[in-house]
Design a protein around this motif. Sequence first.
Motif, mmCIF file in Angstrom:
data_model
loop_
_atom_site.group_PDB
_atom_site.id
_atom_site.type_symbol
_atom_site.label_atom_id
_atom_site.label_comp_id
_atom_site.label_asym_id
_atom_site.label_seq_id
_atom_site.Cartn_x
_atom_site.Cartn_y
_atom_site.Cartn_z
ATOM 1 N N CYS A 21 63.337 24.504 110.133
ATOM 2 C CA CYS A 21 62.550 24.972 108.979
ATOM 3 C C CYS A 21 63.438 25.139 107.747
ATOM 4 O O CYS A 21 63.963 26.235 107.499
ATOM 5 N N PRO A 22 63.613 24.074 106.946
ATOM 6 C CA PRO A 22 64.411 24.217 105.729
ATOM 7 C C PRO A 22 63.621 24.945 104.642
ATOM 8 O O PRO A 22 62.402 24.829 104.556
ATOM 9 N N THR A 23 64.361 25.685 103.797
ATOM 10 C CA THR A 23 63.735 26.320 102.635
ATOM 11 C C THR A 23 63.740 25.299 101.485
ATOM 12 O O THR A 23 63.696 24.104 101.757
ATOM 13 N N LEU A 24 63.793 25.742 100.233
ATOM 14 C CA LEU A 24 63.769 24.803 99.098
ATOM 15 C C LEU A 24 65.027 23.946 99.137
ATOM 16 O O LEU A 24 66.144 24.462 99.102
ATOM 17 N N VAL A 25 64.841 22.624 99.214
ATOM 18 C CA VAL A 25 65.963 21.702 99.410
ATOM 19 C C VAL A 25 66.401 21.108 98.067
ATOM 20 O O VAL A 25 65.617 20.468 97.374
ATOM 21 N N LEU A 26 67.676 21.327 97.736
ATOM 22 C CA LEU A 26 68.255 20.790 96.500
ATOM 23 C C LEU A 26 69.400 19.848 96.849
ATOM 24 O O LEU A 26 69.743 19.693 98.017
ATOM 25 N N GLY A 27 70.001 19.248 95.821
ATOM 26 C CA GLY A 27 71.127 18.347 96.056
ATOM 27 C C GLY A 27 70.876 16.993 95.425
ATOM 28 O O GLY A 27 69.773 16.706 94.957
ATOM 29 N N PRO A 28 71.894 16.143 95.412
ATOM 30 C CA PRO A 28 71.735 14.806 94.826
ATOM 31 C C PRO A 28 70.765 13.959 95.639
ATOM 32 O O PRO A 28 70.637 14.143 96.846
ATOM 33 N N MET A 29 70.089 13.048 94.958
ATOM 34 C CA MET A 29 69.103 12.196 95.633
ATOM 35 C C MET A 29 69.708 10.823 95.924
ATOM 36 O O MET A 29 70.461 10.289 95.116
ATOM 37 N N LEU A 30 69.343 10.266 97.054
ATOM 38 C CA LEU A 30 69.669 8.868 97.345
ATOM 39 C C LEU A 30 68.541 7.953 96.889
ATOM 40 O O LEU A 30 68.768 6.822 96.490
ATOM 41 N N GLN A 31 67.306 8.464 96.962
ATOM 42 C CA GLN A 31 66.145 7.667 96.568
ATOM 43 C C GLN A 31 65.988 7.684 95.049
ATOM 44 O O GLN A 31 66.531 8.550 94.368
ATOM 45 N N THR A 32 65.253 6.712 94.506
ATOM 46 C CA THR A 32 65.117 6.594 93.046
ATOM 47 C C THR A 32 63.942 7.410 92.502
ATOM 48 O O THR A 32 63.909 7.745 91.327
ATOM 49 N N THR A 33 62.967 7.738 93.355
ATOM 50 C CA THR A 33 61.808 8.510 92.899
ATOM 51 C C THR A 33 62.084 9.994 93.085
ATOM 52 O O THR A 33 62.428 10.427 94.181
ATOM 53 N N ALA A 34 61.930 10.760 92.002
ATOM 54 C CA ALA A 34 62.218 12.200 92.080
ATOM 55 C C ALA A 34 61.221 12.891 93.003
ATOM 56 O O ALA A 34 60.020 12.639 92.938
ATOM 57 N N ASN A 35 61.727 13.753 93.869
ATOM 58 C CA ASN A 35 60.879 14.507 94.802
ATOM 59 C C ASN A 35 60.589 15.881 94.231
ATOM 60 O O ASN A 35 61.256 16.342 93.299
ATOM 61 N N SER A 36 59.600 16.570 94.798
ATOM 62 C CA SER A 36 59.113 17.821 94.202
ATOM 63 C C SER A 36 60.168 18.925 94.194
ATOM 64 O O SER A 36 60.272 19.686 93.231
ATOM 65 N N SER A 37 60.997 19.033 95.250
ATOM 66 C CA SER A 37 61.980 20.122 95.250
ATOM 67 C C SER A 37 63.075 19.874 94.215
ATOM 68 O O SER A 37 63.582 20.815 93.596
ATOM 69 N N SER A 38 63.444 18.610 93.982
ATOM 70 C CA SER A 38 64.419 18.311 92.930
ATOM 71 C C SER A 38 63.835 18.636 91.559
ATOM 72 O O SER A 38 64.531 19.139 90.673
ATOM 73 N N MET A 39 62.560 18.344 91.387
ATOM 74 C CA MET A 39 61.913 18.605 90.099
ATOM 75 C C MET A 39 61.847 20.099 89.802
ATOM 76 O O MET A 39 61.768 20.498 88.646
ATOM 77 N N PHE A 40 61.893 20.944 90.826
ATOM 78 C CA PHE A 40 61.935 22.393 90.606
ATOM 79 C C PHE A 40 63.114 22.735 89.690
ATOM 80 O O PHE A 40 62.981 23.468 88.716
ATOM 81 N N LEU A 41 64.282 22.190 90.010
ATOM 82 C CA LEU A 41 65.485 22.490 89.237
ATOM 83 C C LEU A 41 65.412 21.846 87.845
ATOM 84 O O LEU A 41 65.781 22.470 86.849
ATOM 85 N N VAL A 42 64.927 20.620 87.807
ATOM 86 C CA VAL A 42 64.801 19.921 86.519
ATOM 87 C C VAL A 42 63.922 20.719 85.561
ATOM 88 O O VAL A 42 64.252 20.902 84.383
ATOM 89 N N ARG A 43 62.816 21.238 86.072
ATOM 90 C CA ARG A 43 61.878 21.991 85.214
ATOM 91 C C ARG A 43 62.514 23.258 84.652
ATOM 92 O O ARG A 43 62.263 23.626 83.510
ATOM 93 N N GLN A 44 63.346 23.930 85.449
ATOM 94 C CA GLN A 44 63.964 25.172 84.969
ATOM 95 C C GLN A 44 64.863 24.910 83.766
ATOM 96 O O GLN A 44 65.031 25.764 82.895
#
Length: 323
Positions: free
Chosen positions: A191-214
């Motif tokens: 059960c992972p909590t909010l997952v952050l870190g660099p992406m390997l995929q090119t499409t931004a995922n929702s947990s990465s966008m959490f940080l971008v929005r802040q």
Amino acid sequence: MGEVVCVTGAGGFVASWLIKLLLSKGYTVRGTVRQPGDEKNAHLYKLDKASENLTLYKADLLDYDSIHEAISGCNGVFHVASPLPTGPVQNPEARLLTFSVELIEPAVKGTLNVLKASLEAKVRRAIVVSSGAAVTMNPRWPKDRVKDENCWSDKEFQKKMKNWYGLSKTEAESEAMEFGKSTGLDVVRVCPTLVLGPMLQTTANSSSMFLVRQLKEGYESRENKLQKLVDVRDVAEALLLAYEKPEAEGRYICVGHMIMYKDLLDKLKSLYPHYNYPKSYTDGGEEPKMSAEKLQKLGWNCRPLEDTLIDSIEHYKAAGLLE
């Protein structure tokens, strides 16, 4: 090692890092995706050892035969895929039904299809990626008691709060647990909590966008609540430990850092002062912390939060997400 393992939802944020790790450890990987030739899966073919040890299978979680084909002949399975709603719901009256059809039913049915195929293939162990959302939403849990693996989110409370994603993960995980009990299949849930870190995929995922929005939105005021974070690379390590360690059993909370929202933003501001941070904060109340002690006993540890934040932001900058 040479074991053959299947990873569902191979093109996603967590699954991509897991596949990278598995390939580096000598595993032969079968990844399930909707369209193997889709450009959004191209990053997988660029991973080290992918040309010889990675095969992508066209599969739909709700189509048992396609899942069975991918899993047949595997030693183990990592069920990472989880459906998300495809778009906004136009008719509010239909919203509950739509979320049930688009999110909850596929999450449960997809998980059961993966586990049935795993049972038929006689895999050694199936790892199911659940979520911290299946742990935390329990208003009856004592405020002064750290949340451990015995804490389950209250499904009725999730419905009341309209947390459909959390409900889908809670339903799917509880079904996975029952399936393991009734069939004898070795099912371990992480059960992972909010997952952050660099992406390997090119499409931004929702947990990465959490940080971008802040950093970008320039919020006037935000609620100062406890944030429960974990690095995607540490999640991949946790999933591999859960698979490889003979003593692994049941469920594991995967949380790396717990920090108040304002403290998190202050840390980001000290590292990257020129972004558009919230102007003020309101009191979000107290909330029990979560414990990753059970996972740590398997040998898991996590990287420093600062490393995760820097690696994330530098990646977002390079990807143009912060322009």
